[in-house]
Design a protein around this motif. Sequence first.
Motif, mmCIF file in Angstrom:
data_model
loop_
_atom_site.group_PDB
_atom_site.id
_atom_site.type_symbol
_atom_site.label_atom_id
_atom_site.label_comp_id
_atom_site.label_asym_id
_atom_site.label_seq_id
_atom_site.Cartn_x
_atom_site.Cartn_y
_atom_site.Cartn_z
ATOM 1 N N MET A 101 -42.537 -6.963 41.371
ATOM 2 C CA MET A 101 -41.099 -6.840 41.610
ATOM 3 C C MET A 101 -40.858 -5.939 42.546
ATOM 4 O O MET A 101 -39.683 -5.804 43.220
ATOM 5 C CB MET A 101 -40.656 -6.722 40.272
ATOM 6 C CG MET A 101 -40.551 -7.844 39.323
ATOM 7 S SD MET A 101 -39.444 -7.631 37.588
ATOM 8 C CE MET A 101 -40.432 -6.503 36.830
ATOM 9 N N GLY A 102 -41.590 -4.582 42.458
ATOM 10 C CA GLY A 102 -41.305 -3.561 43.241
ATOM 11 C C GLY A 102 -41.807 -4.029 44.847
ATOM 12 O O GLY A 102 -40.821 -3.641 45.767
ATOM 13 N N ASN A 103 -42.745 -4.675 44.957
ATOM 14 C CA ASN A 103 -42.919 -5.208 46.368
ATOM 15 C C ASN A 103 -41.694 -5.978 46.876
ATOM 16 O O ASN A 103 -41.456 -6.057 48.132
ATOM 17 C CB ASN A 103 -44.150 -5.998 46.428
ATOM 18 C CG ASN A 103 -45.467 -5.135 46.215
ATOM 19 O OD1 ASN A 103 -45.492 -4.092 46.610
ATOM 20 N ND2 ASN A 103 -46.563 -5.570 45.694
ATOM 21 N N LYS A 104 -41.313 -7.016 46.080
ATOM 22 C CA LYS A 104 -40.097 -7.855 46.315
ATOM 23 C C LYS A 104 -38.828 -7.071 46.695
ATOM 24 O O LYS A 104 -38.249 -7.329 47.708
ATOM 25 C CB LYS A 104 -40.055 -8.986 45.330
ATOM 26 C CG LYS A 104 -40.994 -9.984 45.181
ATOM 27 C CD LYS A 104 -40.678 -11.151 44.376
ATOM 28 C CE LYS A 104 -41.686 -12.169 44.553
ATOM 29 N NZ LYS A 104 -41.176 -13.445 43.698
ATOM 30 N N LEU A 105 -38.552 -6.067 45.925
ATOM 31 C CA LEU A 105 -37.513 -5.224 46.272
ATOM 32 C C LEU A 105 -37.616 -4.585 47.636
ATOM 33 O O LEU A 105 -36.518 -4.707 48.401
ATOM 34 C CB LEU A 105 -37.515 -4.050 45.378
ATOM 35 C CG LEU A 105 -36.298 -3.197 45.365
ATOM 36 C CD1 LEU A 105 -35.031 -3.746 45.429
ATOM 37 C CD2 LEU A 105 -36.452 -1.875 44.429
ATOM 38 N N LYS A 157 -28.768 -5.479 44.131
ATOM 39 C CA LYS A 157 -28.525 -6.334 45.356
ATOM 40 C C LYS A 157 -29.560 -6.945 45.918
ATOM 41 O O LYS A 157 -29.517 -7.879 46.486
ATOM 42 C CB LYS A 157 -27.732 -5.337 46.320
ATOM 43 C CG LYS A 157 -27.514 -6.054 47.575
ATOM 44 C CD LYS A 157 -26.654 -4.855 48.662
ATOM 45 C CE LYS A 157 -26.608 -5.680 49.902
ATOM 46 N NZ LYS A 157 -25.773 -4.871 50.871
ATOM 47 N N TYR A 158 -30.808 -6.227 45.811
ATOM 48 C CA TYR A 158 -32.110 -6.538 46.491
ATOM 49 C C TYR A 158 -33.452 -7.220 45.759
ATOM 50 O O TYR A 158 -33.966 -7.880 46.169
ATOM 51 C CB TYR A 158 -32.451 -5.641 47.396
ATOM 52 C CG TYR A 158 -31.735 -5.385 48.534
ATOM 53 C CD1 TYR A 158 -31.601 -5.920 49.760
ATOM 54 C CD2 TYR A 158 -30.967 -4.028 48.521
ATOM 55 C CE1 TYR A 158 -30.857 -5.625 50.674
ATOM 56 C CE2 TYR A 158 -30.124 -3.904 49.491
ATOM 57 C CZ TYR A 158 -29.898 -4.765 50.962
ATOM 58 O OH TYR A 158 -29.013 -4.397 51.818
ATOM 59 N N ALA A 159 -33.192 -6.775 44.362
ATOM 60 C CA ALA A 159 -34.444 -7.214 43.471
ATOM 61 C C ALA A 159 -34.536 -8.668 43.370
ATOM 62 O O ALA A 159 -33.396 -9.412 43.304
ATOM 63 C CB ALA A 159 -34.152 -6.473 41.945
#
Length: 276
Positions: A101-105, A157-159
């Motif tokens: 999830m952090g990488n995708k954000l 907005k971005y996650a």
Amino acid sequence: MYVDLHIHSQHSDGTYSMAEIIDKAKSQNITTLSICDHECIDVYAEIKNIGPMDGITIIPGVEITADLDGTSYHILAYAFDLRHEPLQDLLRHNRSIYADMGNKLIANMAKDYPNLSTEEFQSYQRNRKNGGWESIDYLRSKGFIHDWESYIGLAAKYASPSNHAFFSAQEVINTVHEANGYAVLAHLCHHVKLDFIEYEKKAMQFYDMGIDGFECYYPTFPPQMTQFLVDFCNQRGLMITAGSDDHGGFIGAPKDEYYMGAIKRKVEDLVIKRQR
């Protein structure tokens, strides 16, 4: 004298080392505690480097994300075998989800902000004293956030969700039991509105799955929820625990209600063991 069974260290998203947790516990007259980092038990490797505990008892713990009906709940595991491999596998699986999830954000944000990159983020080493996750610290270092609210705004907005799913609450409870531990549901107030019908419904769902107890004393619990959970546990012989959820000033939230000493409960007020 007092008990706090929900504290976080810098091994997950807190700011404390094990030594700092012990020092703060002593200052608050806390003699029984548990460090329940998210999906991680690395802090317990530090115990061998700690000096005299001066009467403090540490119960091994960890906070595990679990799915129930499409909602993520947190289950606190206590007094388990730290070397139990299936539990270790479960924690590794959950950590991989949060990393994804952090990488995708960051990847999503990089489309709008050229000074961000997934390559840089993946090699970034966060400052553990800052607390939080890698994505929070990376965005802080880049000047994108300065507090929790600004991070939440960007995440909204971005996650993107991970391609993988958390284990079900039933699977987590079963694995904790297989590791000879106790499973306690954390902070029900985060998931259930002020409604006794909803309290009963959710508590019974977890009871039917074999939950060992509930975190009945928590800084932001309404009194009605605390009393309901205490009565629910007493009627069924379940564990009754108390936890501050202290993260050590995580991102410096100005109105942080979660700190050691926020809950003043003695061992005799609680039930921190259950017949196996």
